[in-house]
Write a protein that holds these residues in place. Structure first.
Motif, PDB file in Angstrom:
ATOM      1  N   ASP A 277     -10.005   4.964  23.364  1.00 30.85           N
ATOM      2  CA  ASP A 277     -10.552   6.460  23.948  1.00 30.85           C
ATOM      3  C   ASP A 277     -10.804   7.328  22.674  1.00 30.85           C
ATOM      4  O   ASP A 277     -10.644   8.644  22.760  1.00 30.85           O
ATOM      5  N   SER A 278     -11.036   6.934  21.441  1.00 29.75           N
ATOM      6  CA  SER A 278     -11.180   7.896  20.265  1.00 29.75           C
ATOM      7  C   SER A 278     -12.612   8.570  20.397  1.00 29.75           C
ATOM      8  O   SER A 278     -13.515   8.029  21.363  1.00 29.75           O
ATOM      9  N   PRO A 279     -12.836   9.410  19.673  1.00 31.14           N
ATOM     10  CA  PRO A 279     -14.190  10.002  19.482  1.00 31.14           C
ATOM     11  C   PRO A 279     -15.421   9.100  19.443  1.00 31.14           C
ATOM     12  O   PRO A 279     -16.569   9.407  19.947  1.00 31.14           O
ATOM     13  N   ILE A 280     -15.113   7.849  18.997  1.00 32.77           N
ATOM     14  CA  ILE A 280     -16.247   6.829  18.869  1.00 32.77           C
ATOM     15  C   ILE A 280     -16.814   6.472  20.101  1.00 32.77           C
ATOM     16  O   ILE A 280     -17.977   6.170  20.210  1.00 32.77           O
ATOM     17  N   THR A 281     -16.142   6.543  21.266  1.00 41.03           N
ATOM     18  CA  THR A 281     -16.656   5.840  22.649  1.00 41.03           C
ATOM     19  C   THR A 281     -17.853   6.730  22.829  1.00 41.03           C
ATOM     20  O   THR A 281     -18.590   6.311  23.723  1.00 41.03           O
ATOM     21  N   SER A 282     -17.838   8.299  22.585  1.00 44.00           N
ATOM     22  CA  SER A 282     -19.223   9.077  22.691  1.00 44.00           C
ATOM     23  C   SER A 282     -20.199   8.926  21.625  1.00 44.00           C
ATOM     24  O   SER A 282     -21.262   9.331  21.844  1.00 44.00           O
ATOM     25  N   TYR A 283     -19.819   8.391  20.232  1.00 40.48           N
ATOM     26  CA  TYR A 283     -20.783   8.168  19.403  1.00 40.48           C
ATOM     27  C   TYR A 283     -22.052   7.111  19.802  1.00 40.48           C
ATOM     28  O   TYR A 283     -23.000   7.096  19.255  1.00 40.48           O
ATOM     29  N   THR A 284     -21.401   6.200  20.746  1.00 35.49           N
ATOM     30  CA  THR A 284     -22.469   4.926  20.836  1.00 35.49           C
ATOM     31  C   THR A 284     -23.294   5.342  21.986  1.00 35.49           C
ATOM     32  O   THR A 284     -23.044   6.088  22.677  1.00 35.49           O
ATOM     33  N   ARG A 285     -24.346   4.509  22.009  1.00 35.81           N
ATOM     34  CA  ARG A 285     -25.171   4.429  23.093  1.00 35.81           C
ATOM     35  C   ARG A 285     -25.328   3.009  23.516  1.00 35.81           C
ATOM     36  O   ARG A 285     -25.921   2.338  22.701  1.00 35.81           O
ATOM     37  N   PRO A 286     -25.062   2.835  24.774  1.00 37.15           N
ATOM     38  CA  PRO A 286     -24.574   3.579  25.619  1.00 37.15           C
ATOM     39  C   PRO A 286     -22.891   4.022  25.341  1.00 37.15           C
ATOM     40  O   PRO A 286     -22.432   3.265  24.475  1.00 37.15           O
ATOM     41  N   ASN A 287     -22.596   5.035  25.951  1.00 38.11           N
ATOM     42  CA  ASN A 287     -20.875   5.329  25.705  1.00 38.11           C
ATOM     43  C   ASN A 287     -20.313   4.271  26.059  1.00 38.11           C
ATOM     44  O   ASN A 287     -20.568   3.248  27.207  1.00 38.11           O
ATOM     45  N   LEU A 288     -19.150   4.196  25.319  1.00 34.75           N
ATOM     46  CA  LEU A 288     -18.250   3.097  25.778  1.00 34.75           C
ATOM     47  C   LEU A 288     -17.299   3.435  26.701  1.00 34.75           C
ATOM     48  O   LEU A 288     -16.447   4.512  26.641  1.00 34.75           O
ATOM     49  N   SER A 289     -17.060   2.481  27.716  1.00 37.77           N
ATOM     50  CA  SER A 289     -15.948   2.880  28.846  1.00 37.77           C
ATOM     51  C   SER A 289     -14.483   2.338  27.954  1.00 37.77           C
ATOM     52  O   SER A 289     -14.564   1.632  27.175  1.00 37.77           O
ATOM     53  N   SER A 290     -13.591   2.860  28.434  1.00 33.46           N
ATOM     54  CA  SER A 290     -12.213   2.952  27.560  1.00 33.46           C
ATOM     55  C   SER A 290     -11.079   3.150  28.306  1.00 33.46           C
ATOM     56  O   SER A 290     -11.060   3.738  29.460  1.00 33.46           O
ATOM     57  N   ILE A 291      -9.965   2.516  27.991  1.00 30.79           N
ATOM     58  CA  ILE A 291      -8.671   3.055  28.538  1.00 30.79           C
ATOM     59  C   ILE A 291      -8.603   4.442  28.183  1.00 30.79           C
ATOM     60  O   ILE A 291      -8.856   4.739  26.702  1.00 30.79           O
TER      61      ILE A 291
END
Length: 333
Positions: A277-291
């Motif tokens: 759940d680091s900031p990387i999850t919002s940098y990708t498209r699509p955004n990454l689902s995460s713990i």
């Protein structure tokens, strides 16, 4: 022997029956010392816990008000978020931070730790993927307090702050098993306890609970890097997997783009849930689902624990587990 807590080179020389110059040569790795002499000096150094002091002696309090923070990769956004929490609490308690990166290298990790000990830091917060026996030995023979942040200790020797990685990984499998029979486990090296012993156990427990069989062909290990994730996309697809738990966000971002390069759509053809759940999850498209996990709090709580130990206060809990959840974004249906 000195009456204060600081062991000097003079104490080591006297105890070993050699000159201070000989002790200095041993400490600095000079080869011009007889082997039996070198062993005798090293035994005394170990017994007295002598650290060459890089700080001026005679500080009235014998404290440097400095805390060492060992980080495996300074560019990794997960550990950077933890470091922010550490730094804020350290400032509140008037401690300075010395941040040292081990670059995911075991030998450099030992050197970094010994450099911090030599600076006479009052405590250390250690962040790493695994605790080697050498690092355990350094910590156990030192009087310097140590707290682990985002790092598991299966031998339960060192105070730590984590989430329950086994339970969190099982939660991911439970979620993906509603739609998939072949779920890949993608992580950093399995030799690292957090991957090979904790997360993998959660993965297996999740499969068992959902009546899915464990298949070694669905387990993939890599370095903690974007490129490794990208490069393994074809292998993951060839395994027949249609979804993956990924143990590191950079790996997950690489896998995501590797799947697109292979002509697959996420989440339509393949679902991904990552772990940090680091900031990387919002940098990708699509955004990454995460713990989801409280990264800042992991750092902040570990620093608060360290201040208690440094002040000889009693710890209510030696191993703290913070709450986790699942943040389902665009890489899952």
């Amino acid at each position: 022997m000195n009456t204060d807590d600081t062991i000097t080179i003079y104490d080591v020389a006297r105890e070993a029956g050699v000159s201070m110059a000989t002790v200095s040569r041993v400490v600095n790795g000079n080869k011009n010392v007889k082997e039996n002499t070198r062993k005798r000096v090293l035994e005394v150094i170990d017994r007295l816990d002598y650290r060459p002091n890089a700080v001026a002696r005679g500080l009235a309090s014998k404290k440097t008000t400095t805390v060492g923070v060992v980080i495996p990769n300074i560019a990794n956004s997960y550990f950077s978020a933890l470091a922010k929490g550490i730094d804020d609490i350290a400032a509140m308690y008037k401690y300075n931070i010395v941040l040292a990166s081990s670059d995911e290298d075991d030998d450099k990790e030992i050197n970094v730790i010994n450099t911090l000990f030599a600076k006479q830091v009052d405590g250390i917060i250690f962040m790493g993927y695994h605790l080697t026996e050498k690092i355990r030995a350094e910590f156990s023979r030192s009087r310097t307090p140590v707290v682990l942040a985002g790092t598991v200790d299966l031998e339960d020797q060192i105070p730590s702050v984590n989430i329950d990685y086994k339970s969190a990984t099982k939660d991911v499998v439970d979620t993906l098993a509603k739609r998939h029979e072949k779920i890949a486990f993608v992580s950093g090296p399995l030799i690292d306890d957090i991957n090979g012993k904790v997360r993998l156990a959660g993965y297996k427990a999740g499969l068992e609970e959902n009546q899915l069989s464990y298949n070694e062909g669905l387990v993939f290990e890599a370095k903690y890097s974007y490129q490794d994730g990208f490069d393994m996309a074809e292998r993951v697809l060839n395994s027949g997997a249609t979804a993956a738990y990924v143990g590191e966000d950079e790996l997950a971002a690489g896998l995501l783009n590797g799947l697109f390069a292979a002509g697959k759509s996420v989440p339509e053809d393949f679902e991904i849930i990552t772990s940090n759940d680091s900031p990387i999850t919002s940098y990708t498209r699509p955004n990454l689902s995460s713990i989801s996990q409280p990264l800042y709090d992991l750092g902040a709580v570990s620093m608060r624990m360290l201040t208690k130990i440094m002040n000889k206060e009693e710890l209510e809990e030696k191993d703290v587990f913070l709450n986790h959840g699942l943040s389902l974004r665009q890489s899952t249906k």
